[in-house]
Design a protein around this motif. Structure first.
Motif, mmCIF file in Angstrom:
data_model
loop_
_atom_site.group_PDB
_atom_site.id
_atom_site.type_symbol
_atom_site.label_atom_id
_atom_site.label_comp_id
_atom_site.label_asym_id
_atom_site.label_seq_id
_atom_site.Cartn_x
_atom_site.Cartn_y
_atom_site.Cartn_z
ATOM 1 N N ALA A 116 0.836 -1.206 0.000
ATOM 2 C CA ALA A 116 0.000 0.000 0.000
ATOM 3 C C ALA A 116 0.873 1.258 0.000
ATOM 4 N N ILE A 117 1.964 1.226 0.744
ATOM 5 C CA ILE A 117 2.889 2.359 0.777
ATOM 6 C C ILE A 117 3.508 2.575 -0.601
ATOM 7 N N VAL A 118 3.971 1.481 -1.217
ATOM 8 C CA VAL A 118 4.557 1.587 -2.549
ATOM 9 C C VAL A 118 3.525 2.092 -3.546
ATOM 10 N N HIS A 119 2.301 1.573 -3.456
ATOM 11 C CA HIS A 119 1.227 1.992 -4.357
ATOM 12 C C HIS A 119 0.932 3.487 -4.197
ATOM 13 N N THR A 120 0.943 3.982 -2.962
ATOM 14 C CA THR A 120 0.680 5.398 -2.714
ATOM 15 C C THR A 120 1.755 6.270 -3.343
ATOM 16 N N ILE A 121 3.019 5.878 -3.164
ATOM 17 C CA ILE A 121 4.108 6.641 -3.781
ATOM 18 C C ILE A 121 3.995 6.584 -5.302
ATOM 19 N N ALA A 122 3.674 5.395 -5.833
ATOM 20 C CA ALA A 122 3.548 5.251 -7.285
ATOM 21 C C ALA A 122 2.483 6.187 -7.842
ATOM 22 N N GLU A 123 1.352 6.286 -7.157
ATOM 23 C CA GLU A 123 0.282 7.184 -7.611
ATOM 24 C C GLU A 123 0.754 8.629 -7.616
ATOM 25 N N ARG A 124 1.489 9.024 -6.580
ATOM 26 C CA ARG A 124 1.909 10.421 -6.469
ATOM 27 C C ARG A 124 2.986 10.792 -7.477
ATOM 28 N N ILE A 125 3.804 9.823 -7.904
ATOM 29 C CA ILE A 125 4.823 10.151 -8.906
ATOM 30 C C ILE A 125 4.341 9.812 -10.313
ATOM 31 N N GLY A 126 3.094 9.365 -10.418
ATOM 32 C CA GLY A 126 2.480 9.165 -11.724
ATOM 33 C C GLY A 126 2.956 7.955 -12.483
ATOM 34 N N THR A 127 3.205 6.851 -11.776
ATOM 35 C CA THR A 127 3.639 5.626 -12.441
ATOM 36 C C THR A 127 2.909 4.442 -11.819
ATOM 37 N N PRO A 128 2.569 3.418 -12.596
ATOM 38 C CA PRO A 128 1.834 2.291 -12.033
ATOM 39 C C PRO A 128 2.740 1.334 -11.261
#
Length: 213
Positions: free
Chosen positions: A169-181
């Protein structure tokens, strides 16, 4: 510090109590308390990482090479019960990214810990020249519906042990904020087992091939 200092102090005290106790029942209860405090410490660390993923600045002004960050994080697993399980593969040339190195470290650490906890055998961590990071491990195939839910908060796979359910979930949150899946795959391509988590870490700075190569 508001979380870490009291927990560290309580953990040190209960460890001392367990080591010095001459009563088996008291030592056993102290061991149970120690295990609970360690779980609480890991959970508080994950919650702080999640708060940072949601609110902190994730980009830096000057791109930096990703490889030293991966070497440091992978090196943290070179001792202890998982020694020798993390296999790191990096390109020879620098891989620049304007993603904050602390955020990159959080991503890599959580993906490796997730792979170590839920898989068996080697955990292969690969970074290519374009900044694509993949962490792979062997495990029974994960059904598609379970796979799709794994990046949710407090979602744990089967036989998850004492995990917090927050790593992906942490990785997914960072991924969303930097615009990458964040791409989760199981089984591994061409195999009947395994799991991989891949994310692009090139940031917002376009990759430029070294003209000397």
């Amino acid at each position: 510090h508001e979380f870490r200092t009291p927990l560290a102090g309580a953990l040190a005290q209960v460890q001392r109590l367990r080591q010095t106790s001459t009563d088996p029942d008291s030592a056993r209860r102290a061991a149970d308390i120690e295990a609970t405090l360690k779980r609480l410490t890991r959970l508080s660390e994950r919650l702080m990482q999640l708060a940072r993923a949601e609110g902190a600045r994730l980009l830096v002004d000057a791109p930096q090479d990703l490889r030293p960050v991966l070497r440091i994080v992978a090196g943290d697993f070179s001792q202890g019960p998982d020694a020798g399980r993390v296999v790191l593969s990096l390109p020879e040339a620098p891989v620049p990214s304007d993603i904050d190195p602390d955020a990159v470290a959080i991503i890599v650490r959580n993906l490796i810990e997730n792979a170590l906890r839920h898989g068996q055998g080697a955990v292969v961590v690969t970074l290519d020249q374009n900044g694509s990071l993949c962490v792979q491990n062997d495990c029974p195939p994960i059904p598609s519906d379970e796979l799709a839910a794994l990046s949710g908060r407090f979602v744990r796979g089967k036989k998850a042990g004492d995990g917090s359910g927050l790593g992906l979930a942490i990785v997914h949150t960072i991924a969303e904020r930097i615009g990458t899946p964040l791409r989760l795959t199981s089984p591994l391509p061409g195999k009947t087992s395994g799991f991989s988590a891949c994310i692009s870490l090139h940031g917002t700075t376009p990759f430029q091939k070294d003209p000397t190569q």
